[in-house]
Design a protein around this motif. Structure first.
Motif, short mmCIF file in Angstrom:
data_model
loop_
_atom_site.label_atom_id
_atom_site.label_comp_id
_atom_site.label_asym_id
_atom_site.label_seq_id
_atom_site.Cartn_x
_atom_site.Cartn_y
_atom_site.Cartn_z
N LEU A 187 -5.29 -4.54 -13.13
CA LEU A 187 -4.00 -4.15 -13.03
C LEU A 187 -3.87 -3.33 -14.41
O LEU A 187 -2.53 -2.57 -14.05
CB LEU A 187 -2.63 -5.03 -13.10
CG LEU A 187 -1.68 -5.34 -13.57
CD1 LEU A 187 -0.35 -4.24 -12.25
CD2 LEU A 187 -0.33 -6.62 -13.23
N ASP A 188 -4.15 -3.03 -15.50
CA ASP A 188 -4.16 -2.14 -15.85
C ASP A 188 -4.70 -0.87 -16.09
O ASP A 188 -3.69 -0.40 -16.77
CB ASP A 188 -5.46 -2.84 -17.85
CG ASP A 188 -6.60 -3.38 -16.88
OD1 ASP A 188 -6.97 -2.76 -15.79
OD2 ASP A 188 -7.13 -2.46 -17.64
N LEU A 189 -5.82 -0.76 -15.34
CA LEU A 189 -5.92 0.73 -14.59
C LEU A 189 -4.44 1.41 -14.19
O LEU A 189 -3.71 2.28 -14.51
CB LEU A 189 -7.07 0.51 -13.87
CG LEU A 189 -7.87 0.66 -14.48
CD1 LEU A 189 -9.26 0.74 -13.73
CD2 LEU A 189 -8.32 1.73 -15.63
N GLU A 190 -3.68 0.34 -13.62
CA GLU A 190 -2.89 0.84 -12.76
C GLU A 190 -1.43 0.45 -13.56
O GLU A 190 -0.64 1.53 -12.60
CB GLU A 190 -2.14 -0.37 -11.15
CG GLU A 190 -1.05 -0.33 -11.34
CD GLU A 190 -1.24 1.04 -9.66
OE1 GLU A 190 -0.07 2.03 -9.54
OE2 GLU A 190 -2.45 1.54 -8.94
N LEU A 191 -0.83 0.36 -14.40
CA LEU A 191 0.05 -0.34 -15.26
C LEU A 191 -0.33 1.28 -16.05
O LEU A 191 0.64 2.04 -16.00
CB LEU A 191 0.18 -0.86 -16.40
CG LEU A 191 0.66 -1.78 -15.74
CD1 LEU A 191 0.10 -3.65 -16.80
CD2 LEU A 191 1.36 -2.05 -15.04
N GLU A 192 -1.99 2.33 -17.06
CA GLU A 192 -1.83 3.23 -16.60
C GLU A 192 -1.11 4.38 -16.13
O GLU A 192 -0.81 5.65 -16.95
CB GLU A 192 -3.31 3.52 -17.25
CG GLU A 192 -3.87 2.43 -18.71
CD GLU A 192 -5.15 2.46 -19.13
OE1 GLU A 192 -5.48 3.27 -18.29
OE2 GLU A 192 -5.50 1.50 -20.07
N ARG A 193 -1.83 4.13 -14.87
CA ARG A 193 -1.44 5.39 -14.20
C ARG A 193 0.68 5.39 -14.06
O ARG A 193 0.77 6.32 -13.88
CB ARG A 193 -2.16 5.07 -12.56
CG ARG A 193 -3.25 5.24 -12.45
CD ARG A 193 -4.25 5.39 -11.43
NE ARG A 193 -3.99 4.06 -10.60
CZ ARG A 193 -5.46 3.37 -10.41
NH1 ARG A 193 -6.38 4.06 -11.34
NH2 ARG A 193 -5.05 2.25 -10.06
N HIS A 194 0.69 4.88 -13.58
CA HIS A 194 2.41 4.30 -13.89
C HIS A 194 2.92 5.00 -14.50
O HIS A 194 3.73 5.59 -14.66
CB HIS A 194 2.74 3.12 -13.36
CG HIS A 194 4.14 2.48 -13.25
ND1 HIS A 194 5.14 3.25 -12.13
CD2 HIS A 194 5.00 2.29 -14.58
CE1 HIS A 194 6.36 2.56 -12.35
NE2 HIS A 194 6.60 2.64 -13.62
N THR A 218 5.89 4.49 -7.89
CA THR A 218 6.11 2.57 -7.41
C THR A 218 6.30 1.53 -8.48
O THR A 218 5.61 1.60 -9.52
CB THR A 218 5.55 2.68 -5.77
OG1 THR A 218 3.91 2.73 -6.41
CG2 THR A 218 5.80 4.08 -4.94
N ASP A 219 6.63 0.52 -7.67
CA ASP A 219 6.50 -0.65 -8.64
C ASP A 219 4.82 -1.26 -8.73
O ASP A 219 4.27 -1.28 -7.91
CB ASP A 219 7.16 -2.39 -7.54
CG ASP A 219 7.52 -3.28 -8.64
OD1 ASP A 219 7.02 -2.58 -10.05
OD2 ASP A 219 7.35 -4.58 -8.15
N PRO A 220 4.58 -0.67 -9.78
CA PRO A 220 3.32 -1.38 -10.74
C PRO A 220 3.14 -2.93 -10.20
O PRO A 220 1.76 -3.12 -10.49
CB PRO A 220 2.98 -1.25 -11.30
CG PRO A 220 4.16 -0.73 -12.29
CD PRO A 220 4.95 -0.57 -11.46
N PHE A 221 4.07 -3.99 -10.35
CA PHE A 221 3.71 -4.93 -10.03
C PHE A 221 3.39 -5.60 -9.09
O PHE A 221 3.60 -6.69 -8.77
CB PHE A 221 4.44 -6.23 -10.97
CG PHE A 221 4.60 -5.51 -11.85
CD1 PHE A 221 3.68 -6.27 -13.00
CD2 PHE A 221 5.12 -4.28 -12.68
CE1 PHE A 221 2.88 -5.99 -14.82
CE2 PHE A 221 5.26 -3.92 -14.35
CZ PHE A 221 4.11 -5.25 -15.43
N GLY A 222 3.70 -4.69 -7.58
CA GLY A 222 3.65 -5.30 -6.23
C GLY A 222 2.24 -5.99 -6.01
O GLY A 222 1.58 -5.55 -6.71
N PRO A 223 2.26 -7.50 -4.98
CA PRO A 223 1.61 -7.40 -5.19
C PRO A 223 -0.73 -6.41 -3.89
O PRO A 223 -0.01 -5.40 -3.60
CB PRO A 223 1.44 -7.96 -2.98
CG PRO A 223 2.44 -7.71 -2.70
CD PRO A 223 3.38 -6.97 -3.86
#
Length: 338
Positions: free
Chosen positions: A298-305, A316-321
């Protein structure tokens, strides 16, 4: 995030955005206190008046009715506490999640986002409450039935031993289930899942991280409870000692100091209770995000977001499933908790 970072992250959450976070916790504490006072103060005044004016023949009936109503009225503050506690969990999950993205939401924004998931949160809180009440009722039922069937001393001793063993087993089981299901509120709010899906998700995320999760919850709980007891009980004890020194005969001065100490203690209890509730709710959200970083990247997804958002790209929502399939690779720098 390392253990130390996780340990102090809930306290930093309170420091990062104190007004809406502490304000929400304070509203929750005040709502519970006001609901309790609004129900019990008029009832106690009325009940005491009826008991004092009742005749000897009617006293037993009046006492029985008073006890029955007292038990029934306890449902009101419990219901208020369930709703308020569920709402606080939702607010803290939103606050921690927005903090990882560098956002600082105001009071209204936090409340609006949390309100959208208040139904499932209340449902989950009620479900937990029903299970706890069922366990308590089972233990009380065992004691009462055994006492009625065989009231001799040996039977009572046996019941006490059985109840103690049962309580120990329930405590262990409760700690295990409580840890495995601790992330349910976070999943309900951030992934917008139902109760059943949130239970499965929490179980999945804590698999392999049970002791780490349990240790964090226990340690933070001990820290905040110790601080809370110290802050509240020391002034209360000091006030009692001061009242006795100023007026050993328990006269008007003693009563005035005692009343003042009680008021100060009540205010401190509400304020400290708000902080404790906020920290404990924030801790669960922090653990949830950390476990998703470890297992799903998730850390990588948050950085990309964040990078896409700053570049003006729709996000989009980065905390989605997380999508089904192999877990995303972990690594990268975790968001700071400043």
């Amino acid at each position: 995030m390392g253990f130390g970072t996780l340990l102090w992250a809930p306290f930093r959450t309170l420091r990062r955005n104190p007004a809406p976070v502490f304000g929400t916790g304070l509203v929750v504490q005040l709502a519970s206190a006001v609901a309790t006072a609004a129900v019990f103060v008029p009832f106690l005044v009325l009940a005491i008046g009826r008991i004092e004016s009742a005749s000897a023949e009617d006293l037993d009936a009046v006492m029985s009715g008073t006890i029955g109503w007292l038990i029934l009225l306890t449902l009101v503050p419990i219901a208020v506490g369930v709703v308020a506690g569920a709402f606080l969990q939702g607010v803290m999950v939103v606050e921690v999640a927005s903090g990882t993205l560098g956002e600082k939401l105001g009071f209204g924004a936090l409340w609006r986002r949390a309100a959208g998931r208040i139904g499932p949160l209340i449902g989950w809180t009620l479900l937990v409450g029903v299970v706890v009440l069922g366990v308590v009722a089972l233990i009380v039922g065992i004691v009462v039935v055994t006492a009625l069937i065989s009231p001799d001393a040996f039977a009572v001793l046996g019941v006490v031993i059985v109840v103690l063993l049962l309580l120990a087993g329930i405590a262990v089981l409760g700690a295990w289930l409580g840890t495995k299901l601790a992330l349910v509120p976070s999943v309900i709010v951030l992934e917008r899942a139902g109760i059943a899906g949130s239970v499965r998700r929490s179980w999945q995320l804590t698999t392999g991280y049970f002791w780490r999760t349990f240790g964090l919850i226990l340690l933070v709980g001990l820290i905040v409870s110790t601080i809370a007891q110290t802050v509240v009980q020391v002034p209360m004890l000091g006030g009692t000692i001061l009242a006795f020194i100023l007026d050993p005969t328990a006269g008007a001065t003693y009563e005035a100091v005692t009343i003042g100490t009680t008021v100060v203690g009540t205010v401190l209890s509400i304020l400290i209770g708000a902080i404790v509730a906020v920290v404990q709710a924030a801790l669960i959200a922090v653990i949830y995000i950390d476990l998703r970083m470890r297992s799903e990247g998730l850390d990588l997804e948050l950085e990309r977001h964040v990078e896409a958002r700053e570049a003006g790209v729709p996000v989009t929502d980065p905390f989605g499933p997380a999508p089904a399939g192999p877990a995303a690779p972990t690594g990268g720098a975790a968001p700071t908790w400043s």
